[in-house]
Design a protein around this motif. Sequence first.
Motif, short mmCIF file in Angstrom:
data_model
loop_
_atom_site.label_atom_id
_atom_site.label_comp_id
_atom_site.label_asym_id
_atom_site.label_seq_id
_atom_site.Cartn_x
_atom_site.Cartn_y
_atom_site.Cartn_z
N GLN A 121 0.84 -1.20 0.00
CA GLN A 121 0.00 0.00 0.00
C GLN A 121 0.88 1.26 0.00
OE1 GLN A 121 -3.71 0.63 0.54
NE2 GLN A 121 -3.60 -1.19 -0.71
N ARG A 123 4.00 1.36 -0.98
CA ARG A 123 4.68 1.34 -2.27
C ARG A 123 3.83 2.01 -3.34
NH1 ARG A 123 8.70 -2.88 -4.66
NH2 ARG A 123 10.31 -1.93 -3.42
N ALA A 124 2.54 1.66 -3.34
CA ALA A 124 1.65 2.24 -4.35
C ALA A 124 1.59 3.75 -4.17
CB ALA A 124 0.26 1.63 -4.24
N SER A 127 4.83 5.35 -5.29
CA SER A 127 4.91 5.32 -6.76
C SER A 127 4.14 6.47 -7.39
CB SER A 127 4.36 4.01 -7.31
OG SER A 127 5.05 2.93 -6.75
N LEU A 128 3.13 6.95 -6.67
CA LEU A 128 2.33 8.06 -7.21
C LEU A 128 2.94 9.41 -6.85
CD1 LEU A 128 -1.18 6.59 -6.40
CD2 LEU A 128 -0.30 7.06 -8.69
N THR B 45 11.25 -1.60 -10.46
CA THR B 45 11.28 -0.81 -9.22
C THR B 45 12.56 0.01 -9.11
OG1 THR B 45 11.99 -2.82 -8.07
CG2 THR B 45 9.69 -2.23 -7.88
N ASN B 48 11.87 3.44 -11.23
CA ASN B 48 11.20 4.56 -10.57
C ASN B 48 11.78 4.84 -9.18
OD1 ASN B 48 9.96 2.85 -8.75
ND2 ASN B 48 7.90 3.62 -9.13
N LEU B 50 12.20 3.06 -6.51
CA LEU B 50 11.72 2.40 -5.30
C LEU B 50 12.83 1.55 -4.70
CD1 LEU B 50 8.09 1.20 -6.19
CD2 LEU B 50 8.71 2.85 -4.44
N ARG B 76 8.76 10.64 -9.95
CA ARG B 76 7.78 9.55 -10.04
C ARG B 76 6.46 10.02 -10.64
NH1 ARG B 76 9.45 7.60 -4.27
NH2 ARG B 76 11.13 6.18 -4.80
N ARG B 77 6.22 11.33 -10.62
CA ARG B 77 4.97 11.80 -11.24
C ARG B 77 4.94 11.48 -12.71
NH1 ARG B 77 4.44 17.95 -9.03
NH2 ARG B 77 5.01 17.53 -6.87
N ILE B 81 3.44 3.37 -12.49
CA ILE B 81 3.75 1.95 -12.38
C ILE B 81 2.51 1.21 -11.87
CG2 ILE B 81 4.73 2.23 -10.06
CD1 ILE B 81 6.77 -0.03 -10.90
N PHE B 83 1.32 -2.63 -10.50
CA PHE B 83 1.88 -3.89 -10.01
C PHE B 83 0.93 -5.06 -10.25
CE2 PHE B 83 3.56 -0.45 -7.38
CZ PHE B 83 4.92 -0.68 -7.45
N GLN B 85 -0.14 -7.14 -7.87
CA GLN B 85 -1.22 -7.00 -6.90
C GLN B 85 -1.82 -5.62 -7.18
OE1 GLN B 85 1.93 -6.75 -6.01
NE2 GLN B 85 2.58 -8.67 -5.13
N ASN B 87 -3.26 -3.33 -5.45
CA ASN B 87 -2.96 -2.22 -4.55
C ASN B 87 -4.00 -1.11 -4.58
OD1 ASN B 87 -0.60 -3.47 -3.82
ND2 ASN B 87 0.62 -2.42 -5.35
N ALA B 88 -5.26 -1.48 -4.71
CA ALA B 88 -6.29 -0.46 -4.57
C ALA B 88 -6.25 0.06 -3.13
CB ALA B 88 -7.66 -1.08 -4.86
N ARG B 149 -5.53 5.13 -12.19
CA ARG B 149 -4.93 5.89 -11.10
C ARG B 149 -3.53 6.39 -11.49
NH1 ARG B 149 -4.63 2.73 -5.51
NH2 ARG B 149 -2.74 1.86 -6.44
N ALA B 150 -2.79 5.51 -12.14
CA ALA B 150 -1.45 5.91 -12.59
C ALA B 150 -1.55 6.93 -13.72
CB ALA B 150 -0.67 4.69 -13.04
N MET B 153 -2.02 10.86 -13.20
CA MET B 153 -0.88 11.74 -12.92
C MET B 153 -0.25 12.23 -14.22
SD MET B 153 -0.67 12.21 -9.71
CE MET B 153 0.99 12.71 -9.22
#
Lengths: 221, 240
Positions: A121, A123-124, A127-128, B45, B48, B50, B76-77, B81, B83, B85, B87-88, B149-150, B153
């Motif tokens: 979570q 990480r997400a 990432s944004l 990863t 970006n 991470l 990162r904007r 990315i 994934f 999963q 990740n909502a 969502r990605a 941005m």
Amino acid sequence: MFDYTFQWRQAIRALPQMLDGALVTMQIAVLSMAIGVTIAVFLAVARNSSSRWLRAPATAWVEVARNTPALFQIYMAHFGLGSFGIYLSPYIALLAGIAFNNAGYLCETFRGALRAIPATQIRAGRSLGMGPAKAFRLIVMPQMFRISFLPTMNQAVWAILMTSLGVTVGMNSDLTGVTQDLNARTFRTFEFFAMAAVIYYLIAKAVMLGARLIAWRMFRY
Amino acid sequence: MIEIENVHKSFGALKVLKGIDLTVAKGEVVSVIGGSGSGKSTLLTCINGLEPIDSGRILVDGTEVHAKSTDLNKLRRKIGIVFQQFNAFPHLTVLENVTLAPRKVKGMSKSDAEEIAVKHLNHVGLGDKLKVYPSRLSGGQQQRMAIARALAMSPDYMLFDEVTSALDPQLVGEVLDTLKLLADEGMTMICVTHEMGFARDVSNRVAFFDQGVMAEIGPPEQIFGDAKNEATRKFLSSVR
Ligand SMILES: Nc1ncnc2c1ncn2[C@@H]1O[C@H](COP(=O)(O)OP(=O)(O)OP(=O)(O)O)[C@@H](O)[C@H]1O
Ligand SMILES: [Mg+2]
């Protein structure tokens, strides 16, 4: 074999006095929760920290709070500290004892809630383009809040019931203290304590019902 | 442009990337295929930021990702990315999931963010799910929401890490269609994928990863029709 005659009238007449006591009870419970939640947040951070000097005392606090009787914790705040010349009034000692207990339990509640949120979570969020603090505030905290809300309200009910232990350190203005005084004056033990029990019960139920209602309104997911 | 130059990366003693070189031009779609544990996700990863890298460098539009002076939150904007999963964010509605970063990271007004979010949600076919919480969505819908969502941005690059492998087979198609749509619109994309059909049809180039090394890269016709590398051929025959 059963020749006790109930005399409820006297108890009913004392009701306003008992309700005043209930207010004091609620006040201590609310304050002890506010203090407990605040300290619990620091304890949780300390327990998750990499520094042993932060971790050890926080762990000790949690261990003692959760594994010794609440009565001892309140005793310690009053008589224990008293032997070191630190005198806390019954009210403050009771408040401190319960807050100590709350903080220990809530620390673990909060830590459990944090653990329940997958690292992906964050990480997400990162990432944004969110910084760590922003990701925590916007993504982790609201989820932790939901997970720990009802357990925290359970602790609040527990805190209300724990206030009754104040009578052992001379507390006489809360519901149990008032009831005990009435009892000593009238010897209508059953009536007064039954009334007090009903009041405790109603308060506890009301708090949990309110909590469920709030949770239902607030957490729509 | 994304420039990856001789990137090495290990987790403890485990060397995961052993000198990766790859340049992805604007508008290009590169698919990355390869066996489990070959370092595909790790590469994304790293791109970006991470994950840190041990040596080499990665440039995104000339900005070195792992340079100390680089503002990663800002960088990162422009790199979206998605994934495996989904990740909502479970505590937010679909619309809120998509508007969160535009509002809180870019400082957009609520109405501007919602306008953009609705546009992207319509785009991925979720225009009728705005007020729904993710728990009410299927896996495929959640994944499409993550894509929207990605996209909200307005990134210049999109990285996809096996975005269909956690999905039931019947839901894979709808997500792949979304990716195809993006590719057709000219989005620059790196897609780690196990979907060979997708890699063949959509990408300009296909890279094959083998144990931390990019063993082969080339146009899909060449990789799928006439792979030079023995490991590539072996891998492809195993997945077919
Ligand atoms: N955070 C981490 N800590 C330690 N080891 C890791 C970490 N992430 C990945 N690895 C290891 O690095 C290697 C490469 O992992 P990576 O996820 O990049 O592979 P992959 O090519 O994406 O594989 P898959 O197809 O299974 O997703 C694996 O052996 C994995 O166990
Ligand atoms: Mg992977």
